[in-house]
Design a protein around this motif. Structure first.
Motif, PDB file in Angstrom:
ATOM      1  N   MET A  19       0.791  -1.257  -0.137  1.00 20.31           N
ATOM      2  CA  MET A  19       0.199  -0.239  -0.440  1.00 20.31           C
ATOM      3  C   MET A  19       1.357   1.229   0.195  1.00 20.31           C
ATOM      4  O   MET A  19       0.160   2.637  -0.169  1.00 20.31           O
ATOM      5  CB  MET A  19      -0.699   0.054   1.351  1.00 20.31           C
ATOM      6  N   THR A  20       1.630   1.114   0.563  1.00 21.60           N
ATOM      7  CA  THR A  20       2.958   2.306   0.795  1.00 21.60           C
ATOM      8  C   THR A  20       4.054   1.644   1.183  1.00 21.60           C
ATOM      9  O   THR A  20       4.224  -0.238   0.858  1.00 21.60           O
ATOM     10  CB  THR A  20       3.246   3.419   2.737  1.00 21.60           C
ATOM     11  N   ARG A  21       5.289   1.971   1.194  1.00 22.01           N
ATOM     12  CA  ARG A  21       6.565   1.715   1.242  1.00 22.01           C
ATOM     13  C   ARG A  21       7.010   0.281   2.147  1.00 22.01           C
ATOM     14  O   ARG A  21       7.608  -0.369   1.775  1.00 22.01           O
ATOM     15  CB  ARG A  21       8.348   1.910   1.033  1.00 22.01           C
ATOM     16  N   ILE A  46      -2.251   7.513   6.960  1.00 23.05           N
ATOM     17  CA  ILE A  46      -1.048   7.914   8.533  1.00 23.05           C
ATOM     18  C   ILE A  46      -0.767   7.231   9.082  1.00 23.05           C
ATOM     19  O   ILE A  46       0.635   7.718   9.206  1.00 23.05           O
ATOM     20  CB  ILE A  46      -2.230   8.423   9.278  1.00 23.05           C
ATOM     21  N   LEU A  47      -0.390   5.934   8.697  1.00 24.50           N
ATOM     22  CA  LEU A  47       0.308   5.101   9.716  1.00 24.50           C
ATOM     23  C   LEU A  47       1.372   5.505   9.092  1.00 24.50           C
ATOM     24  O   LEU A  47       2.791   5.252   9.788  1.00 24.50           O
ATOM     25  CB  LEU A  47      -0.108   3.436   9.068  1.00 24.50           C
ATOM     26  N   GLN A  48       1.857   5.941   7.756  1.00 24.30           N
ATOM     27  CA  GLN A  48       3.231   5.872   7.196  1.00 24.30           C
ATOM     28  C   GLN A  48       3.868   7.370   7.458  1.00 24.30           C
ATOM     29  O   GLN A  48       4.670   7.202   7.707  1.00 24.30           O
ATOM     30  CB  GLN A  48       3.434   6.091   5.640  1.00 24.30           C
ATOM     31  N   LYS A  49       3.162   7.841   7.524  1.00 21.24           N
ATOM     32  CA  LYS A  49       3.884   8.932   8.976  1.00 21.24           C
ATOM     33  C   LYS A  49       3.852   9.014   9.873  1.00 21.24           C
ATOM     34  O   LYS A  49       4.662   9.501  10.540  1.00 21.24           O
ATOM     35  CB  LYS A  49       2.412  10.805   8.537  1.00 21.24           C
ATOM     36  N   ILE A  50       3.512   8.226  10.385  1.00 20.21           N
ATOM     37  CA  ILE A  50       3.752   7.573  11.799  1.00 20.21           C
ATOM     38  C   ILE A  50       5.451   7.303  11.880  1.00 20.21           C
ATOM     39  O   ILE A  50       5.682   7.197  12.603  1.00 20.21           O
ATOM     40  CB  ILE A  50       2.782   7.276  12.496  1.00 20.21           C
ATOM     41  N   ARG A  51       5.214   6.088  11.050  1.00 22.61           N
ATOM     42  CA  ARG A  51       6.651   5.724  10.954  1.00 22.61           C
ATOM     43  C   ARG A  51       7.679   6.431  10.389  1.00 22.61           C
ATOM     44  O   ARG A  51       8.386   6.506  10.890  1.00 22.61           O
ATOM     45  CB  ARG A  51       5.993   4.221   9.945  1.00 22.61           C
ATOM     46  N   ASP A  52       7.687   6.926   9.781  1.00 21.09           N
ATOM     47  CA  ASP A  52       8.530   7.684   9.128  1.00 21.09           C
ATOM     48  C   ASP A  52       8.449   9.132  10.247  1.00 21.09           C
ATOM     49  O   ASP A  52      10.234   8.940  10.492  1.00 21.09           O
ATOM     50  CB  ASP A  52       7.910   8.774   8.025  1.00 21.09           C
ATOM     51  N   LYS A  55      10.920   7.081  12.598  1.00 18.25           N
ATOM     52  CA  LYS A  55      11.957   6.340  11.486  1.00 18.25           C
ATOM     53  C   LYS A  55      12.424   4.543  12.558  1.00 18.25           C
ATOM     54  O   LYS A  55      12.640   4.247  12.246  1.00 18.25           O
ATOM     55  CB  LYS A  55      13.328   6.872  11.841  1.00 18.25           C
ATOM     56  N   LYS A  56      11.078   4.276  12.791  1.00 14.67           N
ATOM     57  CA  LYS A  56      10.650   2.416  13.232  1.00 14.67           C
ATOM     58  C   LYS A  56      10.068   1.944  13.068  1.00 14.67           C
ATOM     59  O   LYS A  56       8.657   2.700  13.048  1.00 14.67           O
ATOM     60  CB  LYS A  56      10.512   2.317  14.932  1.00 14.67           C
ATOM     61  N   PRO A  57       9.772   0.634  13.081  1.00 17.65           N
ATOM     62  CA  PRO A  57       8.372   0.233  12.401  1.00 17.65           C
ATOM     63  C   PRO A  57       7.018  -0.140  12.353  1.00 17.65           C
ATOM     64  O   PRO A  57       7.242   0.392  14.210  1.00 17.65           O
ATOM     65  CB  PRO A  57       9.352  -1.890  12.096  1.00 17.65           C
ATOM     66  N   VAL A  58       6.472   0.033  12.296  1.00 21.09           N
ATOM     67  CA  VAL A  58       4.770   0.099  13.036  1.00 21.09           C
ATOM     68  C   VAL A  58       3.771  -1.302  12.874  1.00 21.09           C
ATOM     69  O   VAL A  58       3.731  -1.516  11.960  1.00 21.09           O
ATOM     70  CB  VAL A  58       3.375   1.125  12.296  1.00 21.09           C
ATOM     71  N   SER A  59       3.712  -1.968  13.788  1.00 20.99           N
ATOM     72  CA  SER A  59       3.482  -3.011  14.054  1.00 20.99           C
ATOM     73  C   SER A  59       1.789  -2.973  14.558  1.00 20.99           C
ATOM     74  O   SER A  59       1.239  -2.090  15.107  1.00 20.99           O
ATOM     75  CB  SER A  59       3.758  -4.068  15.058  1.00 20.99           C
TER      76      SER A  59
END
Length: 133
Positions: A19-21, A46-52, A55-59
């Protein structure tokens, strides 16, 4: 529904689709094994912005939920999870309160953000809602 654009996927056919990188369809799948997966485009952004930001994986602990799975797991009657518009998330080494604070920065006037002991709930509803679980 929540007014957001939602896409429907087959877990079997599209599970590996990015869905995103950093997020694939299978991460949002219902834990009951249902093949259909609904996912809000806005939620993934939104989840990609949180991950970026962190700078850590979002589970994703819980993404899309079928009506039956939601009820079986004491989910809210009008849960955004049932529309593919919510995710319960964790980030190793980041407190749920920190995740919630950043989510509130990027969704100041919209979205649901719930702080729980071990995770943060994020959804993309049209109105603003904040709570402690």
């Amino acid at each position: 529904m929540n007014g957001q654009t939602c896409m429907s996927f087959s877990l079997a056919k599209n599970g590996s689709y990015r869905m995103t990188r950093n997020f694939t369809v299978k991460e949002f799948a219902c834990h009951d094994g249902t093949d259909t997966v609904f996912i809000s485009n806005q939620l993934v952004v939104i989840l990609q912005k949180i991950r970026d930001h962190f700078k850590k994986p979002v589970s994703i602990l819980s993404g899309y939920r079928t009506e039956v799975w939601n009820a079986k797991n004491s989910g809210a009657q009008f849960s955004q999870h049932k529309h593919g518009a919510a995710a319960d998330i964790t980030i190793t080494g980041v407190a749920p309160q920190e995740i919630a604070a950043y989510a509130a920065q990027i969704m100041p006037n919209t979205g649901g953000i719930g702080i729980y002991k071990t995770f943060c709930h994020v959804d993309v509803r049209m109105n603003k809602s904040r709570w402690n679980g």
